[in-house]
Scaffold this motif. Structure first.
Motif, PDB file in Angstrom:
ATOM      1  N   HIS A 100      18.393 105.208 -29.802  1.00  0.00           N
ATOM      2  CA  HIS A 100      18.426 103.883 -29.196  1.00  0.00           C
ATOM      3  C   HIS A 100      17.234 103.646 -28.269  1.00  0.00           C
ATOM      4  N   GLY A 101      16.187 104.409 -28.434  1.00  0.00           N
ATOM      5  CA  GLY A 101      14.952 104.147 -27.700  1.00  0.00           C
ATOM      6  C   GLY A 101      14.178 103.041 -28.390  1.00  0.00           C
ATOM      7  N   PRO A 102      12.968 102.768 -27.934  1.00  0.00           N
ATOM      8  CA  PRO A 102      12.200 101.660 -28.525  1.00  0.00           C
ATOM      9  C   PRO A 102      11.798 101.902 -29.982  1.00  0.00           C
ATOM     10  N   ALA A 103      11.611 103.158 -30.374  1.00  0.00           N
ATOM     11  CA  ALA A 103      11.100 103.397 -31.722  1.00  0.00           C
ATOM     12  C   ALA A 103      11.321 104.855 -32.105  1.00  0.00           C
ATOM     13  N   ILE A 104      11.227 105.126 -33.389  1.00  0.00           N
ATOM     14  CA  ILE A 104      11.106 106.492 -33.869  1.00  0.00           C
ATOM     15  C   ILE A 104       9.803 106.587 -34.656  1.00  0.00           C
TER      16      ILE A 104
END
Lengths: 369, 369, 369, 369
Positions: B18-22
């Protein structure tokens, strides 16, 4: 990095089955571990062939010489180098098969890879190499026990379709099969004698466990503790499968059955085998390893020679009818090497993380079974 | 090296659920491989949740942006960096459990290791991470197919205690279960619906194979091809066991049965699973992987919170009742990454070894089953 | 491992000068380090072009986005991923030279290696890549300062044949040349103006030091602290030489002059530069680095094109007449990354070695010069 | 990885100066290289002490035993293990200083790091370790010469403030100083005799070059060929500085002077030293290395003992008054090991890149000076 195991506690082995010597270099070893040449005797004897009539008749004396890294009885932080001279290497046994690719062996694949092969006793692909894994693990086991109270034990858990009827750790070291039920030993001896008479071999399963591993060892993505253990075990000759905790039984389990409930008094079970998300839980680490039956048989088999012609292959050298039997100390060694490496990697990254959450006791999962 | 896979074809992944990106960085990629952003669509869709009602309801759009390493449609030898923005991360679903250690999850172990944890959607321990394994493997699969004709395929081989009744590779891609018997699909749908209704989950087994791998890939001691595959598979979330070839069935086999006879016309069988002595034989590489049932259930379970108090844990987020289903493309990806890395390592050491011995056809072991 | 620096604190960078973005992934970062996006501003501004009229006119805004590894303001132990979008990449400046091999650049060598090249702004070979070294080092500097009191500083020590006439650390950050003598700044400005007018460029020397490094960091054979520093510095674009301590002056020294006498009150000198036998002494770490003059000049030079024909090469893009000027923060960054990595490696192997011998004060070698 | 050099051609050394033996393991060695024990004689003799009265009087016989990795006269792809027994280790010479920290030595730093130290002859920090670098490089030199026509040569380029007055490669091997001007040998002998009489020592500079390296070896960012060479050279005992090509002279050069013009007939100069952007240009690789004067002198110096007390340190053992003299073969060895490793790494990633651009002749930069 084919001949090196570990990232920080790095064990590099060398030597062929029938070359002048085998040996290893252990780099990254913490200083201050007491070490003498006699420390290797017990574990090497456990692994050695010639221990009973059920393993290969070759006598391996396995006298270890420490060449480096020890001063006045303790490791110095310099690489620890160990050497064992090969003394009972009868190369004549192998001359006949130098130009044959034996089914089930590395002959064909080694030749396809390197275009050359040392055929004497399997050369580098011989189980002789595992002697140095056991020797190197003596250091790892010492450190793990002294600094963290970790105890690593293994036993044979199946030969062919024979399973233990009971479990007693004390029995394991009392019989040549590392078998946990002393009462079955006569049965196993008869089984092995019949097998030898038939000229055939059989597979085996080894179980290896570690108690006392603190929570937090291992890494969460590719370098998971269980991934490292899987590679460690699968790197042993003849291994065809590795399980952690419930292993393949998980496939038919429900989630409500598999997940190990946690209470302030301890875990309720240990289907996880002591690892969640690649990191140790503080419970017993549980690992199960499948060994194939050796392919070196008196029974003939279709093979191919260097020129691509069909040949009949018959093996007459000294070979164990069940290579899994003496694999128990090797599995213990590989678990020790992986845990040692993970312990140092954990200290590197997280050496200053304090105890920030309460520790849950190992609980029922660590029952002495 | 926790977040890097491979020694020469090195894939480093990053990003939380659930962070900004992978994203990932692929270092050591050979130059000259054609690559466009559309190349990732098919494999990521196969892995994506939301593909059917039997997998988690979260929608992952998984639009890949190429940030580095590609110029005018081809890889340049510079690191290939890939990025996917997280667009459907409902963190509110997870707030309640931020202070709980969920049984069967990495919550407790991560906390014990790092003293801190991103609880949103499992953070770094989420299966979301595997998206980038599949993306990176797109490059590996391309190179392996184009340069060596290698083809990697997988299918579900067991859900709970349900086994396929027949095998048809064409069926696998036609149903949401990667199941090789089309006729069983209604049965599986009913099974999954009942499971979902009960609030429980179940384990699964995935089989993944590679055809066309030439003999000679892999290394003979610690970096065995099968050891690398074991680590690769065991590094996938929820995996508890790995088998190569006959796997655990080898334990009860006789040597005369297990060893694969060789003839100038081909191997007679493939119990070895395409690997002998850690090196490929030229036969099909055979790998079987056990997935545990997910521990995220509506059914309550005993847990512990950050303060060490007993709590009842109930999971209400979106979760697959059988995580093994969409693991099939992930297992294929890990096999591709391991084979790619071994291919480059083989070329480094043995790039000038010619064909010095006759090649034995893959033979019966490669029958299309 | 071309795009990764470090063994345990592993920094992998990606991105081309004129691609969509540059970035890095820092794996192995200790958890619990406070980190916010604003933490990068100061060091990136020091490195940025556009700081004065004496460095390239390209404006780099360098707004860092944290994509991974930080939760509620602190590192979690997961990989820290950083991203900077490229916003001022005028590719048209470079189109003309896409088919030319510019003397003194990586054009020809990259082409010979990879058979393909991203010509826009130097692609991956641009100094733009060093932005991420500086960003990653922000984390290393923080940890080194907070846990060990280590302070890393650099300054320009020579431009062309101009040497500082005095040394004042406070002056260094007050002028665009990182020059330690404020009184010479007008002279340097005139020097640079004349250089720019002539269309030529000049080399420079950077000195970088670390105070507060405890004795014991580094490893005694191949992974010596000074060997690591040498590789770290030589990996920066345009570097042609590295010295530790007395460096090349040692060649003409006598042993009785070079060796640094030790007393209970401290070392008498620091010709060693803070490293003996590859391990830190506790004195200041002293490193000196030679930067060549940039080859991107308005002055024409003989070159060759893709077809092997002679061409005249003239560079009209934006380039620094002395690339060494803004290399000071980059040298500091590389020292920070090497020290951070050595600190973790030391902790891994020797984390339980107590203080077994008296520590000798840094002594005169640490005088504030 | 302190005791291992290289990523793919991996050399791990072990053994202390006065322990039972020194040795190395070379992993990743290509198969099929002809190798016999006699192949080591010439290079080890060049490095050996006892070669003239100007180097240490210790006799090192250095008889190499091959323990692994060679079968019927050729490497097999298995690890090549080499062993040399220590036969002339007079430990009594060193007993007196076991409790002293000698200035300019690794005594103090080793003790601070490991809390323990083998004091006999410098233990692991002795230049004795470099014997195995030279031995391992015999394999690398063979492969580089046979497969790529690479030739590596070195000579002493300065002793104290004495510089060669002319350059003749043939002279280098004809005198005990590796000096390129035969006419200066009497002068050097007088210089060394005076130095020995005074009880002092002096530094030296070694130049080492490689001809025949094809364009394209090396990697563009952290694993630059020049960065690898810098680490390789700085890892040799007593080295304080490394230069590639113009080195520190670049600082005062103009860009119009430094950049090496390219023409279809060849490069016009070689200030780059054969490396641009971290990758070889096809020109001669040029490296210059600064050696400090040894700190082991009969002249007394202030030191400290294990208890922190001031002591007077006097060294009476056998030591070279100029350690740089016999460093020439060691510098050659390290260049060979780095080139070998880079060659294998290049083949791994770029083994199928054809010749896509015209090759520019080495040109004037390769003139035989």
């Amino acid at each position: 990095m084919s001949n090196t195991f570990g990232q920080l506690f790095r064990v590099t082995t060398f030597g062929e089955s029938h070359g002048p010597a085998i040996g290893c270099v252990i780099d990254g070893c913490p200083p201050g571990i007491a070490l003498a040449e006699g420390d290797f005797t017990a574990d090497l004897a456990r692994r050695a062939t010639g221990r009973s009539r059920h393993t290969s008749a070759r006598r391996e004396e396995d006298a270890v010489e420490i060449l480096s890294g020890v001063y006045e009885g303790a490791t110095t932080g310099a690489p620890v180098a160990l050497l064992i001279r090969n003394t009972d290497a009868r190369s004549r046994d192998y001359d006949r098969i130098a130009r044959q690719f034996r089914p089930g062996h590395a002959d064909y694949t080694w030749w396809q890879k390197y275009g050359i092969r040392d055929p004497r006793g399997g050369g580098r692909s011989s189980a002789r190499e595992t002697t140095m894994r056991v020797a190197a693990a003596v250091l790892a086991k010492k450190w793990l026990a002294q600094r963290h109270g970790v105890r690593i034990r293994g036993h044979l858990a199946q030969i062919g379709d024979v399973l233990p009827r009971s479990h007693d750790w004390d029995a394991v070291e009392q019989n040549p099969f590392f078998w946990p039920d002393a009462g079955q030993v006569p049965e196993l001896e008869a089984y092995m004698d019949a097998l030898r008479k038939s000229g055939d071999s059989v597979g085996a399963r080894v179980r290896v466990v570690a108690d006392g591993v603190p929570p937090g060892w291992g890494e969460p993505v590719y370098a998971k503790l269980d991934a490292g253990l899987a590679a460690a075990m699968m790197s042993i000759n003849a291994v065809k499968g590795v399980e952690i905790g419930a292993g393949f039984a998980s496939v038919a389990q429900k989630g409500s059955e598999h997940r190990d409930a946690m209470t302030p008094d301890g875990f309720r079970s240990n289907h996880a085998g002591g690892v969640l998300g690649g990191i140790s839980t503080g419970q017993r680490i549980e690992c199960s390893v499948a060994f194939k039956p050796t392919s070196s048989l008196r029974l003939p088999v279709e093979g191919v020679d260097l020129d691509g012609n069909a040949v009949e292959v018959v093996t007459t050298g000294r070979h164990d009818p069940c290579v899994g039997i003496r694999a128990t100390p090797i599995c213990e060694a590989m678990m020790a090497l992986e845990l040692m490496d993970q312990a140092l990697r954990h200290r590197a990254q997280c050496g200053d993380v304090g105890e920030v959450a309460p520790r849950i006791p190992a609980g029922e999962g660590a029952a002495d079974g």
